[in-house]
Write an enzyme that holds these catalytic residues in place. Sequence first.
Site, short mmCIF file in Angstrom:
data_model
loop_
_atom_site.label_atom_id
_atom_site.label_comp_id
_atom_site.label_asym_id
_atom_site.label_seq_id
_atom_site.Cartn_x
_atom_site.Cartn_y
_atom_site.Cartn_z
N ARG A 32 0.85 -1.20 0.00
CA ARG A 32 0.00 0.00 0.00
C ARG A 32 0.88 1.24 0.00
O ARG A 32 1.67 1.45 0.92
CB ARG A 32 -0.89 0.00 1.24
CG ARG A 32 -1.78 1.25 1.39
CD ARG A 32 -2.65 1.12 2.64
NE ARG A 32 -3.57 2.23 2.81
CZ ARG A 32 -3.30 3.33 3.49
NH1 ARG A 32 -2.11 3.51 4.08
NH2 ARG A 32 -4.21 4.28 3.61
N SER A 52 -12.81 -3.33 1.91
CA SER A 52 -12.91 -2.66 3.22
C SER A 52 -14.37 -2.46 3.57
O SER A 52 -15.17 -2.09 2.70
CB SER A 52 -12.28 -1.26 3.16
OG SER A 52 -11.08 -1.30 2.47
N LYS A 73 -5.17 6.32 8.67
CA LYS A 73 -6.36 6.57 7.84
C LYS A 73 -7.05 7.78 8.46
O LYS A 73 -8.13 7.68 9.07
CB LYS A 73 -7.24 5.31 7.89
CG LYS A 73 -8.29 5.21 6.83
CD LYS A 73 -7.77 4.78 5.48
CE LYS A 73 -8.89 4.93 4.47
NZ LYS A 73 -8.47 5.33 3.16
C1 LIG Z 1 -7.06 -5.26 5.02
C2 LIG Z 1 -7.43 -3.87 4.64
N1 LIG Z 1 -8.56 -3.35 5.13
C3 LIG Z 1 -8.89 -2.09 4.81
C4 LIG Z 1 -8.10 -1.32 3.97
C5 LIG Z 1 -8.48 0.07 3.57
O1 LIG Z 1 -8.82 0.18 2.21
P1 LIG Z 1 -9.44 1.55 1.65
O2 LIG Z 1 -10.68 1.82 2.41
O3 LIG Z 1 -9.57 1.46 0.18
O4 LIG Z 1 -8.36 2.62 2.03
P2 LIG Z 1 -6.85 2.71 1.48
O5 LIG Z 1 -6.07 1.62 2.13
O6 LIG Z 1 -6.89 2.51 0.01
O7 LIG Z 1 -6.40 4.04 1.89
C6 LIG Z 1 -6.92 -1.91 3.49
N2 LIG Z 1 -6.11 -1.24 2.67
N3 LIG Z 1 -6.62 -3.18 3.84
C1 TZP Z 2 -5.78 1.20 5.76
C2 TZP Z 2 -6.75 1.22 6.87
N1 TZP Z 2 -8.06 0.98 6.67
C3 TZP Z 2 -8.77 1.01 7.78
S1 TZP Z 2 -7.82 1.40 9.11
C4 TZP Z 2 -6.43 1.45 8.17
C5 TZP Z 2 -5.08 1.78 8.67
C6 TZP Z 2 -4.61 0.92 9.79
O1 TZP Z 2 -3.34 1.35 10.13
P1 TZP Z 2 -2.72 1.20 11.58
O2 TZP Z 2 -2.57 -0.26 11.80
O3 TZP Z 2 -1.41 1.91 11.49
O4 TZP Z 2 -3.65 1.85 12.54
#
Ligand SMILES: Cc1ncc(COP(=O)(O)OP(=O)(O)O)c(N)n1
Ligand code: TZP
Length: 368
Positions: A195, A264, A293
């Site tokens: 990511r 998600s 996020k």
């Molecule tokens: C395992 C997992 N869960 C949630 C996310 C978040 O995806 P998304 O809502 O598209 O946000 P971004 O990661 O694209 O900013 C994830 N990446 N992985």
């Molecule tokens: C990508 C994403 N989607 C929902 S929460 C999240 C970020 C989680 O990051 P962290 O484990 O650092 O709190």
Amino acid sequence: MKQAGYYDESTNGVVVMVEPYSQKQQIQQVVYRILDANLDRAREGLRVIEEWCRFGLNNVQMTSECKQLRQEIASWHTAELRAARDTLCDTGTEITHPQEETRSGIRALLQANFCRVQEALRVLEEYGKLVNSNMGIAFKQMRYRVYTLETNLMGYERHQMLLRARLYLVTSPSENLIGTVEAALKGGLTLIQYRDKNADDTLRLDLAVSLRDLCRNYGALFIVNDRVDLALAVDADGVHLGQQDMPISVARQLLGPQRLIGRSTTNPQEMQQAIADGADYIGVGPVYETPTKEGKAAAGLEYVQYAAQHSTIPWFAIGGIDTSNINDVIDAGASRVAVVRSLMQAEQPTLVTQYLLSQLNRIQSERK
Ligand SMILES: Cc1ncc(COP(=O)(O)OP(=O)(O)O)c(N)n1
Ligand SMILES: Cc1ncsc1CCOP(=O)(O)O
Ligand SMILES: [Mg+2]
């Protein structure tokens, strides 16, 4: 090969006159030897694959397809072809490739043996045409059947690995990205998502290729965030899509049934929709508010409890989870967790991975 006027010990020195092989016969012998060796090679490779289908996966359908293919191949192995065998003079028996000596895991082992079977079938198809036109046709058909078996088996294996995965590392940009991921893999991690929301595509492609190779070496699954095109370009195991990303139906058309698609979700409605749309797994969160996020409200432990009761597919709690609160998330019903900072910012990612996995595995055996 016996030549005219050669000295034969079995006749006590009496010189035996034997007609020399014509050039045509000599070539035929060589072709027979090639066919003999490749008939063995194809069957051996299939046997290796069959054992995993049978004992590893308990899959009757794939086991019987391997067996049928082996029997069909055996039916072409005539006494005439076996008679051409000349192991002592075969210079190829001692040549091995270093990669044949080690295999990183079941997937690498299966991949190597599919490769071996397909190569052997291609040789049988080409050289078989010199002997019998039906042989060329038969081996071409078998080669396509093996491609189908490979797609099905490798896809099945992917889904099995997803079911077994407990901890999911979602990466963030880092100068030591590869080192951190490798350290986590050493700790037992089996699922990684690449990511990076801001990098140029050239860098993304380079890093995705490096991470894919690393994951393959450790036998881990490799998922790409947001980008179906990048996932396809690097032959990733799948893609993770958020609510604002490409619809699952479109991604499925592009990726096919064998690759994984994650979605998600933040609430029950999104969860039910993702399941109906055919997601292979879902993210459940953010459980806690997180700077990774920013601006996204926490869904809370209530949503984790809902997922524990209602999700019919694998789900990963995500958002603000670390070593200090993982047991609260587990107590709310989670058996799979995804993290970014906990591992990407850890001083010792191997140890943190081991700790998080130990908590998730402990609960796994208690819940059984
Ligand atoms: C395992 C997992 N869960 C949630 C996310 C978040 O995806 P998304 O809502 O598209 O946000 P971004 O990661 O694209 O900013 C994830 N990446 N992985
Ligand atoms: C990508 C994403 N989607 C929902 S929460 C999240 C970020 C989680 O990051 P962290 O484990 O650092 O709190
Ligand atoms: Mg996204």
